[in-house]
Design a protein around this motif. Sequence first.
Motif, PDB file in Angstrom:
ATOM      1  N   GLY A 166       0.971  -1.386   0.096  1.00  0.00           N
ATOM      2  CA  GLY A 166       0.115  -0.345  -0.353  1.00  0.00           C
ATOM      3  C   GLY A 166       0.563   0.807   0.274  1.00  0.00           C
ATOM      4  N   TYR A 167       2.287   1.470  -0.293  1.00  0.00           N
ATOM      5  CA  TYR A 167       2.735   2.320  -0.033  1.00  0.00           C
ATOM      6  C   TYR A 167       2.673   3.252  -1.450  1.00  0.00           C
ATOM      7  CZ  TYR A 167       5.229   1.000   4.167  1.00  0.00           C
ATOM      8  OH  TYR A 167       5.534   0.731   5.476  1.00  0.00           O
ATOM      9  N   GLU A 168       2.284   2.745  -2.633  1.00  0.00           N
ATOM     10  CA  GLU A 168       1.893   3.461  -3.485  1.00  0.00           C
ATOM     11  C   GLU A 168       1.171   4.607  -3.406  1.00  0.00           C
ATOM     12  OE1 GLU A 168       2.015   0.959  -7.127  1.00  0.00           O
ATOM     13  OE2 GLU A 168       3.649   1.278  -7.651  1.00  0.00           O
ATOM     14  N   LYS A 169       0.376   4.623  -2.560  1.00  0.00           N
ATOM     15  CA  LYS A 169      -0.939   5.369  -2.615  1.00  0.00           C
ATOM     16  C   LYS A 169      -0.123   6.343  -1.077  1.00  0.00           C
ATOM     17  CE  LYS A 169      -4.798   1.672  -2.458  1.00  0.00           C
ATOM     18  NZ  LYS A 169      -5.181   1.631  -0.901  1.00  0.00           N
ATOM     19  N   GLU A 170       0.287   6.115  -1.157  1.00  0.00           N
ATOM     20  CA  GLU A 170       1.290   7.232  -0.165  1.00  0.00           C
ATOM     21  C   GLU A 170       2.502   7.665  -1.209  1.00  0.00           C
ATOM     22  OE1 GLU A 170       2.801   6.495   3.769  1.00  0.00           O
ATOM     23  OE2 GLU A 170       1.900   4.729   3.523  1.00  0.00           O
ATOM     24  N   GLY A 171       2.366   8.057  -2.287  1.00  0.00           N
ATOM     25  CA  GLY A 171       3.224   8.583  -3.101  1.00  0.00           C
ATOM     26  C   GLY A 171       4.661   8.042  -3.435  1.00  0.00           C
ATOM     27  N   TYR A 172       4.909   7.054  -2.959  1.00  0.00           N
ATOM     28  CA  TYR A 172       6.580   5.848  -3.194  1.00  0.00           C
ATOM     29  C   TYR A 172       6.278   5.155  -4.370  1.00  0.00           C
ATOM     30  CZ  TYR A 172       7.454   6.822   1.808  1.00  0.00           C
ATOM     31  OH  TYR A 172       7.551   6.945   2.528  1.00  0.00           O
ATOM     32  N   LYS A 173       7.317   5.447  -5.267  1.00  0.00           N
ATOM     33  CA  LYS A 173       7.616   4.955  -6.690  1.00  0.00           C
ATOM     34  C   LYS A 173       8.239   3.044  -6.443  1.00  0.00           C
ATOM     35  CE  LYS A 173       4.270   7.293  -8.353  1.00  0.00           C
ATOM     36  NZ  LYS A 173       2.979   6.320  -9.428  1.00  0.00           N
ATOM     37  N   PHE A 174       8.233   2.506  -6.647  1.00  0.00           N
ATOM     38  CA  PHE A 174       9.099   0.986  -7.095  1.00  0.00           C
ATOM     39  C   PHE A 174       9.533   1.206  -8.481  1.00  0.00           C
ATOM     40  CE2 PHE A 174       6.016   0.756  -3.260  1.00  0.00           C
ATOM     41  CZ  PHE A 174       7.589   0.949  -2.225  1.00  0.00           C
ATOM     42  N   TYR A 175      10.949   1.259  -8.348  1.00  0.00           N
ATOM     43  CA  TYR A 175      11.583   0.337  -9.693  1.00  0.00           C
ATOM     44  C   TYR A 175      12.376  -0.668  -9.136  1.00  0.00           C
ATOM     45  CZ  TYR A 175      10.343   5.102 -10.922  1.00  0.00           C
ATOM     46  OH  TYR A 175       9.717   6.448 -11.031  1.00  0.00           O
ATOM     47  N   GLY A 176      12.975  -1.349 -10.409  1.00  0.00           N
ATOM     48  CA  GLY A 176      14.000  -2.561  -9.476  1.00  0.00           C
ATOM     49  C   GLY A 176      15.231  -2.533 -11.048  1.00  0.00           C
ATOM     50  N   LEU A 177      16.294  -3.092 -10.283  1.00  0.00           N
ATOM     51  CA  LEU A 177      17.289  -3.252 -10.608  1.00  0.00           C
ATOM     52  C   LEU A 177      18.043  -4.737 -10.790  1.00  0.00           C
ATOM     53  CD1 LEU A 177      19.921  -1.714 -12.204  1.00  0.00           C
ATOM     54  CD2 LEU A 177      20.622  -1.355  -9.902  1.00  0.00           C
ATOM     55  N   PRO A 178      18.288  -5.474 -12.063  1.00  0.00           N
ATOM     56  CA  PRO A 178      18.454  -6.581 -11.806  1.00  0.00           C
ATOM     57  C   PRO A 178      20.141  -7.204 -11.322  1.00  0.00           C
ATOM     58  CG  PRO A 178      17.505  -6.234 -14.275  1.00  0.00           C
ATOM     59  CD  PRO A 178      17.955  -5.209 -13.128  1.00  0.00           C
ATOM     60  N   ALA A 179      20.718  -7.973 -10.527  1.00  0.00           N
ATOM     61  CA  ALA A 179      21.460  -8.522 -10.060  1.00  0.00           C
ATOM     62  C   ALA A 179      21.764  -9.826 -11.484  1.00  0.00           C
ATOM     63  CB  ALA A 179      22.202  -8.434  -9.195  1.00  0.00           C
ATOM     64  N   LYS A 180      22.716  -9.684 -11.717  1.00  0.00           N
ATOM     65  CA  LYS A 180      23.320 -10.998 -12.281  1.00  0.00           C
ATOM     66  C   LYS A 180      22.530 -12.696 -11.362  1.00  0.00           C
ATOM     67  CE  LYS A 180      26.435  -9.965 -15.936  1.00  0.00           C
ATOM     68  NZ  LYS A 180      27.847 -10.146 -15.590  1.00  0.00           N
ATOM     69  N   THR A 181      22.308 -13.737 -11.341  1.00  0.00           N
ATOM     70  CA  THR A 181      21.698 -14.929 -11.158  1.00  0.00           C
ATOM     71  C   THR A 181      22.459 -15.840 -11.472  1.00  0.00           C
ATOM     72  OG1 THR A 181      19.804 -14.663 -11.351  1.00  0.00           O
ATOM     73  CG2 THR A 181      19.566 -16.993 -11.007  1.00  0.00           C
ATOM     74  N   PRO A 182      23.442 -16.459 -10.498  1.00  0.00           N
ATOM     75  CA  PRO A 182      24.855 -17.216 -10.659  1.00  0.00           C
ATOM     76  C   PRO A 182      24.821 -18.478 -11.940  1.00  0.00           C
ATOM     77  CG  PRO A 182      25.064 -16.607  -8.699  1.00  0.00           C
ATOM     78  CD  PRO A 182      23.290 -16.027  -8.949  1.00  0.00           C
ATOM     79  N   LEU A 183      24.937 -19.136 -12.686  1.00  0.00           N
ATOM     80  CA  LEU A 183      24.924 -20.144 -13.186  1.00  0.00           C
ATOM     81  C   LEU A 183      24.464 -21.364 -12.452  1.00  0.00           C
ATOM     82  CD1 LEU A 183      24.254 -19.932 -16.934  1.00  0.00           C
ATOM     83  CD2 LEU A 183      27.211 -21.036 -16.745  1.00  0.00           C
ATOM     84  N   ILE A 184      24.846 -21.381 -12.526  1.00  0.00           N
ATOM     85  CA  ILE A 184      24.585 -22.707 -11.202  1.00  0.00           C
ATOM     86  C   ILE A 184      22.813 -22.557 -10.489  1.00  0.00           C
ATOM     87  CG2 ILE A 184      25.470 -21.791  -9.141  1.00  0.00           C
ATOM     88  CD1 ILE A 184      26.173 -25.159  -8.946  1.00  0.00           C
ATOM     89  N   SER A 185      22.233 -21.650 -10.085  1.00  0.00           N
ATOM     90  CA  SER A 185      21.606 -21.175  -9.662  1.00  0.00           C
ATOM     91  C   SER A 185      20.373 -20.899 -10.347  1.00  0.00           C
ATOM     92  CB  SER A 185      21.753 -19.673  -8.558  1.00  0.00           C
ATOM     93  OG  SER A 185      22.625 -20.289  -7.952  1.00  0.00           O
ATOM     94  N   ILE A 186      20.288 -20.700 -11.377  1.00  0.00           N
ATOM     95  CA  ILE A 186      18.958 -20.385 -12.625  1.00  0.00           C
ATOM     96  C   ILE A 186      18.030 -21.497 -12.486  1.00  0.00           C
ATOM     97  CG2 ILE A 186      18.754 -19.641 -14.689  1.00  0.00           C
ATOM     98  CD1 ILE A 186      21.531 -18.486 -15.963  1.00  0.00           C
TER      99      ILE A 186
END
Length: 206
Positions: A166-186
């Motif tokens: 519910g934080y977007e109702k208070e004006g917060y905006k969320f963005y995502g920055l992806p980190a790599k996933t280790p190959l063995i974990s994919i």
Amino acid sequence: MKNIIFTILKIFIILFFLIFILEEYFVIKEYKNDEKLIDENKKIDYVIVLGARVYDDKPSKSLVERIKTANEFLHENEAAKVIATGGKGVNEKVTEASVIKRELLKLGIANERIILEDKSRNTVQNFEFSLEKIKKDNPEKNKRNILIVTNDYHIFRAKNIAKSLGYEKEGYKFYGLPAKTPLISIPKSHFREFLSNIKFFILSKK
């Protein structure tokens, strides 16, 4: 009878893979769209680094990637503060948040830019407790753009969890920055995340 069972099983497998492919499409689309917004110099006020597995006091490969990604962004955006999140899980000697902070300090991020959130036990609590820290750090509520750093497969659900609080109702905006996933974990990570996304979708509709 065997033919009927085989046909039902085949239909089930086909449907499973179609749903999996559709889910992966939304996962990839989510962080690709955010990457474009960040490239357009969207001002970020806080970076939330989601905790991940720690072995004794060493970050897992997935957490290493999250820390590296956050570090690169923080060095390029010196006005942003960072929330290091994650409590102490089973068989972990120290909190995930303390490991994130320690590694960021080693990489040259100033101590005063790092806010510790070391009580959470899951992604929901990561956001609940981190946003409480942000409100305390910024009582005027004039800084509302928040960047979530986690592995690429996790961005979609992480953002949906953050929005569901519910934080977007208070004006917060969320963005995502992806980190790599280790190959063995994919394989394991994507399959587990697929099931988690299905569960989240079902529960959110209740």
